[in-house]
Design a protein around this motif. Structure first.
Motif, mmCIF file in Angstrom:
data_model
loop_
_atom_site.group_PDB
_atom_site.id
_atom_site.type_symbol
_atom_site.label_atom_id
_atom_site.label_comp_id
_atom_site.label_asym_id
_atom_site.label_seq_id
_atom_site.Cartn_x
_atom_site.Cartn_y
_atom_site.Cartn_z
ATOM 1 N N ALA A 240 -24.527 32.829 -56.533
ATOM 2 C CA ALA A 240 -24.185 33.020 -55.125
ATOM 3 C C ALA A 240 -23.534 34.373 -54.873
ATOM 4 N N PHE A 241 -22.544 34.733 -55.701
ATOM 5 C CA PHE A 241 -21.822 35.985 -55.480
ATOM 6 C C PHE A 241 -22.694 37.205 -55.783
ATOM 7 N N PHE A 242 -23.516 37.124 -56.834
ATOM 8 C CA PHE A 242 -24.376 38.256 -57.140
ATOM 9 C C PHE A 242 -25.400 38.465 -56.030
ATOM 10 N N SER A 243 -25.956 37.377 -55.498
ATOM 11 C CA SER A 243 -26.891 37.486 -54.373
ATOM 12 C C SER A 243 -26.197 38.084 -53.152
ATOM 13 N N LEU A 244 -24.968 37.634 -52.899
ATOM 14 C CA LEU A 244 -24.206 38.136 -51.759
ATOM 15 C C LEU A 244 -24.015 39.644 -51.835
ATOM 16 N N THR B 171 -27.479 34.321 -46.799
ATOM 17 C CA THR B 171 -28.543 34.364 -47.806
ATOM 18 C C THR B 171 -28.061 33.804 -49.137
ATOM 19 N N SER B 172 -26.864 34.198 -49.556
ATOM 20 C CA SER B 172 -26.330 33.714 -50.833
ATOM 21 C C SER B 172 -26.092 32.213 -50.797
ATOM 22 N N GLN B 173 -25.631 31.703 -49.655
ATOM 23 C CA GLN B 173 -25.418 30.260 -49.542
ATOM 24 C C GLN B 173 -26.723 29.485 -49.570
ATOM 25 N N LEU B 174 -27.761 30.094 -49.032
ATOM 26 C CA LEU B 174 -29.081 29.462 -49.084
ATOM 27 C C LEU B 174 -29.564 29.367 -50.525
ATOM 28 N N HIS B 175 -29.370 30.444 -51.294
ATOM 29 C CA HIS B 175 -29.716 30.410 -52.718
ATOM 30 C C HIS B 175 -28.895 29.346 -53.440
ATOM 31 N N TYR B 176 -27.604 29.290 -53.124
ATOM 32 C CA TYR B 176 -26.717 28.327 -53.782
ATOM 33 C C TYR B 176 -27.164 26.886 -53.514
ATOM 34 N N LEU C 219 -25.699 42.725 -49.785
ATOM 35 C CA LEU C 219 -24.770 43.534 -48.992
ATOM 36 C C LEU C 219 -24.919 45.015 -49.323
ATOM 37 N N GLU C 220 -25.083 45.345 -50.596
ATOM 38 C CA GLU C 220 -25.256 46.760 -50.967
ATOM 39 C C GLU C 220 -26.531 47.325 -50.358
ATOM 40 N N SER C 221 -27.599 46.543 -50.378
ATOM 41 C CA SER C 221 -28.857 46.995 -49.778
ATOM 42 C C SER C 221 -28.689 47.278 -48.294
ATOM 43 N N LEU C 222 -27.998 46.394 -47.591
ATOM 44 C CA LEU C 222 -27.799 46.574 -46.152
ATOM 45 C C LEU C 222 -26.853 47.736 -45.861
ATOM 46 N N LEU C 223 -25.812 47.904 -46.677
ATOM 47 C CA LEU C 223 -24.874 49.009 -46.463
ATOM 48 C C LEU C 223 -25.562 50.359 -46.669
ATOM 49 N N LEU C 224 -26.442 50.446 -47.649
ATOM 50 C CA LEU C 224 -27.175 51.693 -47.866
ATOM 51 C C LEU C 224 -28.056 52.019 -46.666
ATOM 52 N N THR C 225 -28.619 50.986 -46.041
ATOM 53 C CA THR C 225 -29.426 51.200 -44.835
ATOM 54 C C THR C 225 -28.560 51.658 -43.668
ATOM 55 N N LEU D 37 -21.362 46.645 -37.616
ATOM 56 C CA LEU D 37 -22.450 46.822 -38.582
ATOM 57 C C LEU D 37 -22.074 46.266 -39.948
ATOM 58 N N VAL D 38 -20.842 46.518 -40.379
ATOM 59 C CA VAL D 38 -20.395 46.006 -41.682
ATOM 60 C C VAL D 38 -20.271 44.486 -41.646
ATOM 61 N N LEU D 39 -19.697 43.949 -40.578
ATOM 62 C CA LEU D 39 -19.557 42.492 -40.470
ATOM 63 C C LEU D 39 -20.913 41.805 -40.410
ATOM 64 N N ALA D 40 -21.848 42.380 -39.664
ATOM 65 C CA ALA D 40 -23.184 41.800 -39.572
ATOM 66 C C ALA D 40 -23.874 41.826 -40.941
ATOM 67 N N SER D 41 -23.698 42.913 -41.685
ATOM 68 C CA SER D 41 -24.273 43.004 -43.029
ATOM 69 C C SER D 41 -23.671 41.947 -43.947
ATOM 70 N N PHE D 42 -22.345 41.768 -43.849
ATOM 71 C CA PHE D 42 -21.682 40.796 -44.719
ATOM 72 C C PHE D 42 -22.122 39.369 -44.405
ATOM 73 N N PHE D 43 -22.123 38.990 -43.137
ATOM 74 C CA PHE D 43 -22.462 37.606 -42.789
ATOM 75 C C PHE D 43 -23.937 37.304 -43.048
ATOM 76 N N THR D 44 -24.808 38.296 -42.867
ATOM 77 C CA THR D 44 -26.218 38.092 -43.206
ATOM 78 C C THR D 44 -26.374 37.859 -44.703
ATOM 79 N N SER D 45 -25.687 38.659 -45.500
ATOM 80 C CA SER D 45 -25.738 38.495 -46.956
ATOM 81 C C SER D 45 -25.098 37.176 -47.385
ATOM 82 N N PHE D 46 -24.024 36.792 -46.710
ATOM 83 C CA PHE D 46 -23.348 35.533 -47.048
ATOM 84 C C PHE D 46 -24.261 34.330 -46.786
#
Length: 328
Positions: free
Chosen positions: A121-125, A174-179, A129-135, A163-172
């Protein structure tokens, strides 16, 4: 299959009537991380190497965060995003490396079932998040170079925070879906993962239940969080290069290339190593080779990011020098 007297270390396992060794999701108490090598003589070397890389990662990224917080000259959108990227790099390394170091030091290979799912979960998160922050950082450079007069209006503190909050919650999400998807799978009794952390793709290969939905989900999320952000970065830099080439001033061209060079190097490093991990796992039949390729993606890239920025960025070097001078 584990015999009755061996059950204690694995928790209360549930066996099928035919004795197939398949257990339910509540039965497994731990998995085994096989790591990068079984050679006992290499264990101290691996421990020292990964401990050194982890300490460099922590120090380099913490220095960038400290420079941003303490120096008002760096309170701009670019360095705000960079400090969040540094925090993400720290989190990626902390998700995987400390557990590996503990296992190397204690000569143990075990990780609890809950700990394994937490790593997934955390690695996916943090990878998403890094991918979105780079964008987001590429968009920031696009606005700064192509729309300099409107830069402070477009990239206001409120917009940057959103932008940072949207990136974090989108990644979160996604990680919860994987979990949630992983927590519904069943695994065979002794799950040996040929990796130094709980890699999602390796876990899917070891599951005893149907993983077709998980594979479709991984493909979909990989396309969204790999292809779409990368396309955004490429579009941003195509616009940036086009805008730079239209300007005749060589001084401004050099400054624009200088401010974008570090970010572009990190983008190439992140997506290049990620693509290398994917290709190595697809081409090579050896899971250990895929694990070694993952070292570049999960350990080396977070370590090199602050080095690239600090070596090429005069503002950060000046801020760190001022901090050192004040302490001294």
């Amino acid at each position: 299959m584990i015999r009755g007297e061996e059950r204690e270390g694995w928790g209360s396992l549930v066996y099928s009537p035919q004795g197939s060794g398949i257990v339910g999701i509540a039965g497994i108490a731990k998995f085994l991380l096989l790591g990068l090598s079984d050679d006992p003589e290499l264990q101290p070397l691996l421990f020292g190497l990964f401990l050194s890389m982890y300490l460099v990662t922590m120090l380099g990224n913490l220095l960038i965060i400290l420079a941003f917080i303490s120096d008002s000259h760096l309170h701009t959108p670019m360095y705000f995003f960079l400090s969040n990227l540094s925090l993400t790099d720290i989190s990626i390394s902390t998700t995987t490396v400390p557990k590996m170091l503990v296992n190397l030091q204690t000569h143990s290979k075990s990780i609890t079932y809950a700990g394994c799912l937490a790593q997934v979960a955390f690695f996916s998160l943090f990878a998403c998040l890094e991918s979105l922050l780079l964008t987001v950082m590429a968009y920031d450079r696009l606005v700064a170079i192509c729309h300099p007069l409107h830069y402070l209006v477009i990239m206001s503190p409120h917009t940057c925070g959103l932008l940072v909050l949207a990136s974090f919650f989108t990644s979160f999400l996604t990680s919860q879906l994987h979990y949630l998807m992983m927590s519904q799978l069943t695994f065979c009794a002794e799950v040996e993962i040929p990796h130094f952390f709980c890699d999602l793709s390796q876990l899917l290969k070891l599951a005893c239940s149907d993983t077709s939905i998980n594979n479709i989900l991984i493909l979909f999320i990989g396309t969204i969080f790999g292809g779409v952000p990368l396309s955004g970065v490429l579009y941003s830099y195509s616009r940036i290069i086009s805008s730079i080439l239209r300007v005749s001033s060589s001084g401004r061209n050099y400054k624009a290339f200088s401010t974008c060079g570090s970010h572009l190097a990190i983008v190439c490093l992140f997506y290049g190593t990620g693509l290398g991990v994917y290709l190595s796992s697809a081409v090579s039949s050896s899971p250990r080779k895929g694990a070694m390729a993952s070292v570049m993606y999960a350990v080396v890239t977070p370590m090199l990011n602050p080095i690239i920025y600090s070596l090429r960025n005069k503002d950060i070097k000046s801020a760190l020098w001022r901090i050192t001078h004040r302490i001294a």
